[in-house]
Design a protein around this motif. Structure first.
Motif, short mmCIF file in Angstrom:
data_model
loop_
_atom_site.label_atom_id
_atom_site.label_comp_id
_atom_site.label_asym_id
_atom_site.label_seq_id
_atom_site.Cartn_x
_atom_site.Cartn_y
_atom_site.Cartn_z
N ARG A 285 23.49 -23.14 15.63
CA ARG A 285 23.49 -22.69 17.01
C ARG A 285 24.11 -21.38 17.32
O ARG A 285 24.12 -20.96 18.47
N GLU A 286 24.94 -20.71 16.35
CA GLU A 286 25.51 -19.26 16.39
C GLU A 286 24.09 -18.24 16.85
O GLU A 286 24.41 -17.34 17.67
N GLY A 288 21.72 -18.61 18.95
CA GLY A 288 21.35 -18.45 20.34
C GLY A 288 22.78 -17.78 20.93
O GLY A 288 22.14 -17.02 22.07
N GLU A 289 23.84 -17.94 20.57
CA GLU A 289 24.87 -17.30 20.95
C GLU A 289 24.93 -15.97 21.16
O GLU A 289 25.17 -15.03 21.96
N VAL A 290 24.68 -15.26 19.93
CA VAL A 290 24.37 -14.03 19.56
C VAL A 290 23.25 -13.34 20.47
O VAL A 290 23.52 -12.24 21.09
N ILE A 291 22.02 -13.99 20.58
CA ILE A 291 20.73 -13.49 21.26
C ILE A 291 21.25 -13.56 22.72
O ILE A 291 20.83 -12.63 23.56
N ASN A 292 21.72 -14.52 23.36
CA ASN A 292 22.10 -14.81 24.61
C ASN A 292 23.14 -13.67 25.29
O ASN A 292 22.81 -13.11 26.35
N ARG A 293 23.96 -13.33 24.30
CA ARG A 293 25.08 -12.33 24.77
C ARG A 293 24.10 -10.89 24.79
O ARG A 293 24.69 -10.37 25.68
N ASN A 320 15.36 -26.73 13.85
CA ASN A 320 15.10 -25.89 15.22
C ASN A 320 16.14 -24.87 15.55
O ASN A 320 17.24 -25.52 15.57
N ILE A 321 15.94 -23.80 15.91
CA ILE A 321 16.82 -22.76 16.22
C ILE A 321 16.77 -22.33 17.59
O ILE A 321 16.08 -21.37 18.02
N PRO A 322 17.50 -22.80 18.64
CA PRO A 322 17.27 -22.22 19.86
C PRO A 322 17.93 -20.81 20.04
O PRO A 322 18.62 -20.59 19.32
N LYS A 328 22.76 -26.95 21.50
CA LYS A 328 23.38 -28.10 20.74
C LYS A 328 22.68 -28.27 19.25
O LYS A 328 22.54 -29.61 18.88
N ALA A 329 22.23 -27.21 18.62
CA ALA A 329 21.74 -27.27 17.34
C ALA A 329 22.68 -27.86 16.42
O ALA A 329 23.69 -27.12 16.42
#
Length: 399
Positions: A285-286, A288-293, A320-322, A328-329
């Motif tokens: 899940r991390e 997605g956090e890095v990309i979104n930031r 699956n890697i959002p 919620k991965a």
């Protein structure tokens, strides 16, 4: 193979085949005045070994398939028996489908399915379009730890995928049709002894995906010619020695506006930032956090409908890697896992729409989208980018 490379003065250019210092140039490329970096070889052996795939780069410098304005190109394509794709590749029509198009792009007719020789080992969907092993595999729920033997096969396959994508990258310019790009990808893949994984996968009709401007992903190569100012993503996956290798890049076509340049660069950086955190113990899940930031800092949005995926003997599997934040991965990275990270970043809203062909995902507001992708291996100490750029990869990005 009916040519020998011309000897030239030693330069700093790397050999397209092996990366060593080049001393030779392809004579046909010299005749056509193609970029030297795509025509440089260290020896006749490397030149001859790559000839079957290299010669395909000459095609787009000669007569294009269609000329004239867009309507004339469509008419010419239809006259050749090309048709519009419908129903996820399972139907064709002569008429442009009705749709509330979100941007200025429209589908064009597509050519017939390309031939794959019998000597090429094929995945189980190649004949009838239906994957059999993948949907019922335990690896849809369990993240596989690859054996050293599997990892070595993945390295070889991903190297081929990179070389094939580089063939496509060298062809990108105004006037080239996305069908011609698909032909280059197909021929280079076959020449390497591999199968183009997208071909007939759930009935997808082509050997790669070409996503132009507002297309987010899964664009179908067709008769449309690339125009000055476009951006185009080419997504390549190859199947070789029983495993798949998957990557994509977004390219500039001629002179591109500043906002599109910023979008493409931001997307590239999103992937690089995400790769930098990959190592054992990191939660999926991390990513997605890095990309979104990073995307949010540039006022861009992250597509939520499509994600990275496990890959190996299966084209798509766990994990699956959002790419978006607050996802919620489940699960953590472990050494020996292989998966893709492939952020899709939009200049407007993140939401998408589906074209009538059942494959082409476009931005809901018609604004542009970009994407980059690598296949990755988690190692004991970090990450190995299996589809990394090579010394011979074309220098197509200004950063």
């Amino acid at each position: 193979m009916d040519q020998d490379a011309n000897t030239v003065a030693e330069t700093s250019l790397p050999c397209v085949k092996c990366g060593n210092t080049a001393r030779l140039q392809c004579p046909k490329c010299l005749e056509l005045k193609l970029p030297q970096e795509g025509a440089a070889f260290c020896s006749q052996e490397c030149f001859k070994a790559l000839w079957s795939s290299h010669k395909s780069v000459h095609l787009n410098s000669e007569v294009h398939t269609f000329r004239g304005n867009p309507q004339e190109c469509i008419t010419a394509a239809l006259s050749k028996g090309w048709l519009y794709c419908m129903k996820k590749g399972q139907a064709r029509t002569k008429q442009l489908p009705y749709f509330d198009w979100t941007g200025t792009l429209r589908p064009y007719p597509i050519s017939g399915q390309r031939f794959v020789p019998d000597r090429i080992p094929k995945p189980d969907w190649a004949v009838d379009g239906i994957p059999k092993i993948e949907p019922v595999s335990d690896l849809q729920n369990i993240v596989e730890i690859k054996t050293p033997e599997q990892i070595e096969r993945m390295r070889k396959t991903c190297r081929i995928a990179r070389e094939v994508l580089d063939v496509a990258a060298r062809a990108i310019k105004p006037g080239v049709t996305t069908d011609e790009i698909d032909e280059l990808v197909h021929n280079a893949t076959i020449a390497a002894g591999a199968y183009p994984s997208p071909l007939n996968y759930h009935f997808f009709p082509k050997s790669c995906c070409t996503s132009v401007n507002e297309i987010i992903c899964h664009g179908i190569p067709d008769a449309r010619r690339l125009e000055d100012g476009d951006i185009v993503n080419v997504d390549v996956t190859v199947y070789y020695d029983g495993v798949h290798g998957d990557l994509n890049e977004t390219y500039f076509v001629g002179n591109v506006d500043e906002e599109s340049q910023q979008l493409v660069r931001c997307t590239y950086e999103c992937l690089e930032n995400a790769i930098s955190i990959v190592k054992p113990g990191v939660r999926f899940r991390e990513v997605g956090e890095v990309i979104n930031r990073h995307a949010s800092m540039s006022k861009f949005s992250v597509v939520k409908s499509y994600c990275g995926h496990g890959i190996g003997e299966l084209f798509h599997c766990a994990p699956n890697i959002p790419h978006y934040g607050k996802n919620k991965a489940v699960g953590v990275m472990k050494a020996g896992q292989t998966f893709t990270i492939e952020p899709m970043i939009n200049s407007g809203v993140w939401r998408d729409r589906m074209w009538p062909d059942g494959w082409t995902a476009v931005t809901a507001d018609g604004k542009r989208s970009a994407q980059f992708e690598h296949t990755l291996l988690v190692t004991e100490t970090g990450v190995e980018v299996l589809t990394a750029r090579l010394p011979s990869s074309p220098n197509v990005f200004p950063w």
